[in-house]
Enzyme design. Sequence first.
Site, PDB file in Angstrom:
ATOM      1  N   PRO A   2       0.830  -1.204   0.000  1.00 42.51           N
ATOM      2  CG  PRO A   2      -0.817  -1.590   1.598  1.00 42.51           C
ATOM      3  CD  PRO A   2       0.508  -2.112   1.103  1.00 42.51           C
ATOM      4  CD  GLU A   3       3.128   3.223  -4.344  1.00 41.81           C
ATOM      5  OE1 GLU A   3       3.255   4.451  -4.519  1.00 41.81           O
ATOM      6  OE2 GLU A   3       3.515   2.379  -5.172  1.00 41.81           O
ATOM      7  CG  HIS A  90      -3.088 -14.487   7.263  1.00 38.09           C
ATOM      8  ND1 HIS A  90      -1.922 -15.131   7.621  1.00 38.09           N
ATOM      9  CD2 HIS A  90      -3.576 -15.149   6.180  1.00 38.09           C
ATOM     10  CE1 HIS A  90      -1.695 -16.131   6.778  1.00 38.09           C
ATOM     11  NE2 HIS A  90      -2.680 -16.163   5.904  1.00 38.09           N
ATOM     12  NE  ARG A 109       4.614 -11.048   0.958  1.00 37.03           N
ATOM     13  CZ  ARG A 109       5.292 -10.629  -0.107  1.00 37.03           C
ATOM     14  NH1 ARG A 109       4.712  -9.831  -0.988  1.00 37.03           N
ATOM     15  NH2 ARG A 109       6.552 -10.998  -0.280  1.00 37.03           N
ATOM     16  CE  LYS A 150      22.154  14.872  -2.440  1.00 37.45           C
ATOM     17  NZ  LYS A 150      22.219  16.286  -2.063  1.00 37.45           N
TER      18      LYS A 150
END
Length: 269
Positions: A2-3, A90, A109, A150
């Site tokens: 998930p972002e 889970h 997970r 950079k």
Amino acid sequence: MPELPEVEVSRMGIAPHVTNQTVTEIVVRNPKLRWPVPEEIRHIEGQVIRRVSRRAKYLMLETDAGYAIIHLGMSGSLRVLPTGIPPEKHDHVDLCLSSGEVLRYNDPRRFGAWLWQPDQGEHPVLAKLGPEPLSEGFTAAYLQEKAKGKRTAVKQFIMDNHVVVGVGNIYANESLFAAGIHPKREVGKISAQRLALLVDEIKSVLAFAIEQGGTTLKDFKNADGKPGYFAQELQVYGKGGEPCPRCDKPLSEVKIGQRSTVYCSACQT
């Protein structure tokens, strides 16, 4: 994984159900997550949840005694359920509330986390994070200063949580396409004007994703509803080899920093 938009939608979904509720009990069925669930997490029992906030991809349940920090990891989700629904395989953590509902954490997970931070100080996982991408602190001037000298590829640069938080792989791909910037360009060689455009597109892409995700909230309380990735109108991510939505040239796909990267070699320079 998930972002930021998915985590923000989770925050929006659980906040109405847990804010101002007293935690009557916390049930930890499996403490072996990304980091062991600390015993101190039990300090949340008897506390009123004053606010649900988010920092990067971490959710915070704030109380007068401190705050619980939740990370969804790669497969975690939160649901609000009536008390009495049996846990599934889970379902690792339950937060029982005075309303008679349960905030349940599911994580197949087990790469997520439940942590505790007392009222004073800041937890180490939050201490060195960059600004929020949708905040006033994330500006063109800020990004230009960070980028000076950079040689890092711009895609890796904007995915660095020390630079700015929450720009994960999906939204890095989408933002760079929207800004017309090649993902391998050295960030220190990109003009100030183009970096300013990139900041605007990062904000726009993330805000639109959150807006799309808000449509899933009607199902958030459903026992079978596990909000995660919602239907998104993606331009390039996951579409390597397909026609570019701007010029019809096939989209290229490569690995940058071990992450799938899709771009248009004609539109992104």
